[in-house]
Write a protein that holds these residues in place. Sequence first.
Motif, PDB file in Angstrom:
ATOM      1  N   ILE A  80      -4.505  15.786 -12.140  1.00  0.00           N
ATOM      2  CA  ILE A  80      -3.903  14.502 -12.493  1.00  0.00           C
ATOM      3  C   ILE A  80      -2.716  14.246 -11.573  1.00  0.00           C
ATOM      4  N   TYR A  81      -2.654  13.028 -11.058  1.00  0.00           N
ATOM      5  CA  TYR A  81      -1.471  12.621 -10.293  1.00  0.00           C
ATOM      6  C   TYR A  81      -0.628  11.707 -11.165  1.00  0.00           C
ATOM      7  N   GLU A  82       0.615  12.097 -11.396  1.00  0.00           N
ATOM      8  CA  GLU A  82       1.557  11.315 -12.185  1.00  0.00           C
ATOM      9  C   GLU A  82       2.405  10.469 -11.241  1.00  0.00           C
ATOM     10  N   PHE A  83       2.320   9.150 -11.362  1.00  0.00           N
ATOM     11  CA  PHE A  83       3.124   8.300 -10.501  1.00  0.00           C
ATOM     12  C   PHE A  83       4.605   8.388 -10.853  1.00  0.00           C
ATOM     13  N   LYS A  84       4.911   8.676 -12.126  1.00  0.00           N
ATOM     14  CA  LYS A  84       6.314   8.766 -12.523  1.00  0.00           C
ATOM     15  C   LYS A  84       7.023   9.918 -11.831  1.00  0.00           C
ATOM     16  N   THR A  85       6.281  11.002 -11.589  1.00  0.00           N
ATOM     17  CA  THR A  85       6.891  12.178 -10.959  1.00  0.00           C
ATOM     18  C   THR A  85       6.419  12.386  -9.524  1.00  0.00           C
ATOM     19  N   SER A  86       5.472  11.546  -9.072  1.00  0.00           N
ATOM     20  CA  SER A  86       4.912  11.673  -7.723  1.00  0.00           C
ATOM     21  C   SER A  86       4.419  13.093  -7.462  1.00  0.00           C
ATOM     22  N   SER A  87       3.661  13.626  -8.414  1.00  0.00           N
ATOM     23  CA  SER A  87       3.203  15.007  -8.265  1.00  0.00           C
ATOM     24  C   SER A  87       1.848  15.189  -8.927  1.00  0.00           C
ATOM     25  N   TRP A  88       1.127  16.213  -8.426  1.00  0.00           N
ATOM     26  CA  TRP A  88      -0.164  16.599  -8.986  1.00  0.00           C
ATOM     27  C   TRP A  88       0.029  17.759  -9.958  1.00  0.00           C
ATOM     28  N   ARG A  89      -0.859  17.834 -10.930  1.00  0.00           N
ATOM     29  CA  ARG A  89      -0.900  18.994 -11.805  1.00  0.00           C
ATOM     30  C   ARG A  89      -2.344  19.202 -12.269  1.00  0.00           C
ATOM     31  N   THR A  90      -2.670  20.431 -12.557  1.00  0.00           N
ATOM     32  CA  THR A  90      -4.009  20.780 -13.038  1.00  0.00           C
ATOM     33  C   THR A  90      -4.018  20.731 -14.554  1.00  0.00           C
ATOM     34  N   VAL A  91      -5.067  20.125 -15.109  1.00  0.00           N
ATOM     35  CA  VAL A  91      -5.195  20.039 -16.564  1.00  0.00           C
ATOM     36  C   VAL A  91      -6.386  20.866 -17.008  1.00  0.00           C
ATOM     37  N   GLY A  92      -6.481  21.073 -18.311  1.00  0.00           N
ATOM     38  CA  GLY A  92      -7.497  21.980 -18.826  1.00  0.00           C
ATOM     39  C   GLY A  92      -8.861  21.368 -19.042  1.00  0.00           C
ATOM     40  N   GLY A  93      -9.030  20.090 -18.687  1.00  0.00           N
ATOM     41  CA  GLY A  93     -10.324  19.462 -18.909  1.00  0.00           C
ATOM     42  C   GLY A  93     -11.444  20.136 -18.142  1.00  0.00           C
ATOM     43  N   LYS A  94     -12.537  20.418 -18.808  1.00  0.00           N
ATOM     44  CA  LYS A  94     -13.642  21.114 -18.167  1.00  0.00           C
ATOM     45  C   LYS A  94     -14.579  20.138 -17.471  1.00  0.00           C
ATOM     46  N   ILE A 122       0.848  -1.190   0.000  1.00  0.00           N
ATOM     47  CA  ILE A 122       0.000   0.000   0.000  1.00  0.00           C
ATOM     48  C   ILE A 122       0.883   1.239   0.000  1.00  0.00           C
ATOM     49  N   ARG A 123       0.443   2.265  -0.733  1.00  0.00           N
ATOM     50  CA  ARG A 123       1.145   3.543  -0.757  1.00  0.00           C
ATOM     51  C   ARG A 123       0.126   4.661  -0.668  1.00  0.00           C
ATOM     52  N   TRP A 124       0.420   5.670   0.138  1.00  0.00           N
ATOM     53  CA  TRP A 124      -0.442   6.843   0.228  1.00  0.00           C
ATOM     54  C   TRP A 124       0.021   7.894  -0.765  1.00  0.00           C
ATOM     55  N   VAL A 125      -0.925   8.639  -1.284  1.00  0.00           N
ATOM     56  CA  VAL A 125      -0.644   9.688  -2.255  1.00  0.00           C
ATOM     57  C   VAL A 125      -0.690  11.033  -1.557  1.00  0.00           C
ATOM     58  N   GLU A 126       0.367  11.783  -1.682  1.00  0.00           N
ATOM     59  CA  GLU A 126       0.399  13.118  -1.070  1.00  0.00           C
ATOM     60  C   GLU A 126      -0.636  14.022  -1.727  1.00  0.00           C
TER      61      GLU A 126
END
Length: 397
Positions: A189-203, A140-144
């Motif tokens: 979106i959370y990218e597991f490759k970078t372990s980071s969140w980012r905001t996307v333009g999807g409405k 198990i892994r928690w997501v920041e």
Amino acid sequence: MASPRRSWSLSLMPPEIIQEIFYKTPADALVRAKPTCKRWYALITDKSFIKEHFQRSQERFIRIFDKVQIMDPVTSRTSSVSPIPNGLHQHPYNINTLVHTLMVHCDGLMLVAYQCGWKYRSDESIFPNIAVWNPATRKIRWVEQAAGCITSTDYYGIGYNSDGDYKLVRFTCRPLVIEGFEDVPEVEIYEFKTSSWRTVGGKVDIDVEIERRCVSVMGNMYWVAYRWWNEGEKFIRVFDFSDETFKDICFCPPSYGDNSHLSCFNGDSLSLLQQDEVSKQIEVWVSSKLGDGDVSFSKYFSLSGPDLPALRVRDDKYYKTNPVYCFVKPKSVIVWCVGVEGEGDKVCSCCTLYEIDEDGVKSKRETERSYVRDYSHAFVCGYVYVPSMIPLPWARD
């Protein structure tokens, strides 16, 4: 004179025979077998073997109550019982409070999301409310959390893009306004490759209501949705992890209110199980293959009669259980649902397995009966799950 006994060992068999045996061995048993020898470890941890083993694995029902129980829907036997992982069990919101927990299955991985009111995610005192868990490997892994706000109206999903990279999606359907604070709907979106969140333009259309029942199929997330001014016209909304956009792919067949349950069919299509709460009529619909152009539903089979069981239970408050189901034969489903008996301090949760086809209810088996102190716990059912040895996306073991 008696002939001497021949010694026999699995490790002495040809590698191709061992591989075929392992393909038919449950994932949790293979996890325990990894330390046996270097040869087995190399095979069991090989990426191509893990992928093929998963493709051959059959769907199971998983229920998380006092323990983690995995059941074979065909035999109704519990194939695995294990403690709830400490990482989930010791969470401040506790996995047993499943009325406020969302789970989504993808490739043997379970996305666990606690829906806990609302709080600013920048608050350092907040425990992460999203985890990825593999019940077979017990990892198990928690997501920041990202910056912003956790709300009880958050939606979550798990999938992967065309390169096979796993991602999470989080969004809110409508703006949250609390004491002057307004959270603008956005997609993260959370990218597991970078372990980071980012905001996307999807409405996110603010006039669309998305039902909590959801399923991950072939790397994308699917929900039943409707526009708030036309609840009778429901459609399927997908989040595509490759281009990171929402799409409406088809209309749903006419349903009986909100008594429509979304699941997967044959690994590449969607299914809907519907039941009229008054007449008890059951309808099962399946879609055409996803990704093959226009998607549409066709009726798989229907069933009517006075003695059909109620597959969904709800009370006068807001507690309800949705059945889980899978397909094991043509024109047949196995449905696992929960019934609730008693009241007050004497509430009993009864889990029942039904095999239903176009000719009627073929079998009925009670799989569990538990007395619970917390009334809400009586409504805990389960999920469809395929055991796998697929590692957690950012785990290196």
